[in-house]
Write a protein that holds these residues in place. Structure first.
Motif, short mmCIF file in Angstrom:
data_model
loop_
_atom_site.label_atom_id
_atom_site.label_comp_id
_atom_site.label_asym_id
_atom_site.label_seq_id
_atom_site.Cartn_x
_atom_site.Cartn_y
_atom_site.Cartn_z
N SER A 22 -33.61 -38.10 -12.67
CA SER A 22 -32.30 -37.78 -13.21
C SER A 22 -32.42 -37.60 -14.72
CB SER A 22 -31.30 -38.88 -12.87
OG SER A 22 -31.72 -40.09 -13.44
N ILE A 23 -31.57 -36.76 -15.28
CA ILE A 23 -31.61 -36.46 -16.70
C ILE A 23 -30.41 -37.08 -17.39
CG2 ILE A 23 -33.00 -34.38 -16.48
CD1 ILE A 23 -30.50 -32.74 -16.41
N SER A 24 -30.50 -37.20 -18.69
CA SER A 24 -29.44 -37.83 -19.48
C SER A 24 -28.13 -37.04 -19.35
CB SER A 24 -29.88 -37.90 -20.93
OG SER A 24 -28.91 -38.55 -21.70
N GLU A 25 -27.02 -37.75 -19.35
CA GLU A 25 -25.71 -37.12 -19.23
C GLU A 25 -25.41 -36.21 -20.42
OE1 GLU A 25 -22.16 -36.25 -17.31
OE2 GLU A 25 -23.81 -37.44 -16.53
N HIS A 26 -25.73 -36.66 -21.64
CA HIS A 26 -25.50 -35.88 -22.87
C HIS A 26 -26.67 -36.08 -23.83
CE1 HIS A 26 -21.19 -35.48 -21.88
NE2 HIS A 26 -21.27 -36.75 -21.52
N THR A 27 -27.03 -35.06 -24.57
CA THR A 27 -27.96 -35.19 -25.70
C THR A 27 -27.41 -34.36 -26.85
OG1 THR A 27 -29.39 -33.32 -25.16
CG2 THR A 27 -29.96 -35.44 -24.18
N LYS A 46 -25.82 -30.89 -21.73
CA LYS A 46 -24.91 -31.56 -20.80
C LYS A 46 -25.49 -31.43 -19.40
CE LYS A 46 -21.00 -33.05 -18.92
NZ LYS A 46 -21.38 -34.00 -17.91
N SER A 47 -25.68 -32.57 -18.73
CA SER A 47 -26.22 -32.51 -17.38
C SER A 47 -25.19 -31.90 -16.43
CB SER A 47 -26.63 -33.90 -16.89
OG SER A 47 -25.51 -34.71 -16.71
N ILE A 48 -25.70 -31.15 -15.49
CA ILE A 48 -24.89 -30.54 -14.44
C ILE A 48 -25.61 -30.89 -13.14
CG2 ILE A 48 -23.98 -28.40 -13.48
CD1 ILE A 48 -24.24 -27.20 -16.28
N GLY A 49 -25.20 -31.94 -12.52
CA GLY A 49 -25.91 -32.43 -11.36
C GLY A 49 -27.10 -33.29 -11.79
N ARG A 50 -27.96 -33.56 -10.85
CA ARG A 50 -29.06 -34.48 -11.12
C ARG A 50 -30.27 -33.82 -11.77
NH1 ARG A 50 -31.45 -38.92 -6.90
NH2 ARG A 50 -32.93 -39.81 -8.37
N TYR A 51 -30.52 -32.54 -11.49
CA TYR A 51 -31.72 -31.88 -11.97
C TYR A 51 -31.44 -30.63 -12.80
CZ TYR A 51 -33.27 -34.73 -8.07
OH TYR A 51 -33.48 -35.76 -7.22
N ASN A 52 -30.21 -30.41 -13.19
CA ASN A 52 -29.85 -29.22 -13.95
C ASN A 52 -29.03 -29.61 -15.17
OD1 ASN A 52 -29.80 -28.69 -10.88
ND2 ASN A 52 -30.34 -26.74 -11.79
N ARG A 53 -29.05 -28.75 -16.18
CA ARG A 53 -28.25 -28.99 -17.37
C ARG A 53 -27.96 -27.68 -18.07
NH1 ARG A 53 -33.11 -32.02 -20.35
NH2 ARG A 53 -34.32 -30.19 -20.90
N TRP A 77 -33.28 -25.80 -15.33
CA TRP A 77 -33.72 -26.60 -14.21
C TRP A 77 -34.81 -27.53 -14.74
CZ3 TRP A 77 -32.39 -21.54 -14.04
CH2 TRP A 77 -31.44 -21.16 -13.09
N VAL A 78 -34.68 -28.84 -14.49
CA VAL A 78 -35.58 -29.84 -15.04
C VAL A 78 -36.38 -30.49 -13.91
CG1 VAL A 78 -35.72 -31.94 -16.43
CG2 VAL A 78 -33.88 -30.30 -16.87
N HIS A 79 -37.70 -30.61 -14.11
CA HIS A 79 -38.59 -31.20 -13.11
C HIS A 79 -39.49 -32.24 -13.78
CE1 HIS A 79 -37.41 -28.12 -10.26
NE2 HIS A 79 -37.56 -27.25 -11.24
N ASN A 80 -39.70 -33.35 -13.09
CA ASN A 80 -40.53 -34.42 -13.62
C ASN A 80 -42.00 -34.13 -13.40
OD1 ASN A 80 -41.79 -37.45 -12.94
ND2 ASN A 80 -40.50 -37.29 -14.75
N LEU A 81 -42.82 -34.36 -14.43
CA LEU A 81 -44.27 -34.25 -14.30
C LEU A 81 -44.89 -35.61 -14.01
CD1 LEU A 81 -45.10 -31.84 -17.26
CD2 LEU A 81 -45.31 -31.36 -14.83
#
Length: 164
Positions: A22-27, A46-53, A77-81
């Protein structure tokens, strides 16, 4: 053969989504750099869902040939390494205003432009509320004026953001 292909596709998609975090709600922070001079942008994510912002940047660009003020927005689209390391990609665009350096012919090519952008980067999410990133954002001019229309700009930058 078809079953192997379907199984491989399902396995790849499942692996990507299971490994994502999951990514941060706001940065909020700065995005600094440019491939042809200097650029500084105030950056908000701004996060939009769990894996997008969504990422919005407002800033200036100072190059050898022009100075520009622009607003850009990118859907990512954000992915964990591994651990706190993520990679991301996205698409978006923006608008801006440009002021070209004086040219010998005396023509005035200043004006407003519209561009589309891609985004590819890597980031590290620290245990403290700090996110550091390095990304590239190629931009292609769509609408504008003579001298800037259909130009390709390759923007590379370092991002420092506070997470909340």
């Amino acid at each position: 053969m078809k079953i192997t292909t379907i199984f491989t596709c399902v396995f790849v998609f499942t692996t990507v989504f299971v490994n994502a975090q999951s990514i941060s709600e706001h940065t909020l922070g700065l995005r600094l750099g440019d491939s042809d001079g200097f650029g500084a942008e105030i950056s908000y994510q701004k996060s939009i869902g769990r894996y997008n912002r969504a990422e919005f940047n407002l800033g200036i660009r100072n190059s050898r040939e022009f100075n520009a003020f622009k607003l850009a927005g990118v859907y990512q689209w954000v992915h964990n390494l591994d651990g706190g390391f993520n990679w991301y990609y996205g698409v978006g665009g923006g608008v801006g205003s440009v002021d070209f350096e004086p040219i010998p012919s005396g023509e005035d090519n200043d004006g407003i432009f519209v561009f589309v952008a891609g985004n590819l980067g890597i980031e590290y999410d620290f245990d403290i509320p700090l996110l550091i990133s390095l990304d590239i954002r190629p931009e292609i001019g769509l609408l504008g004026f003579d001298g800037f229309d259909n130009d390709f700009l390759f923007d590379i930058a370092l991002g420092l953001r506070y997470q909340f």
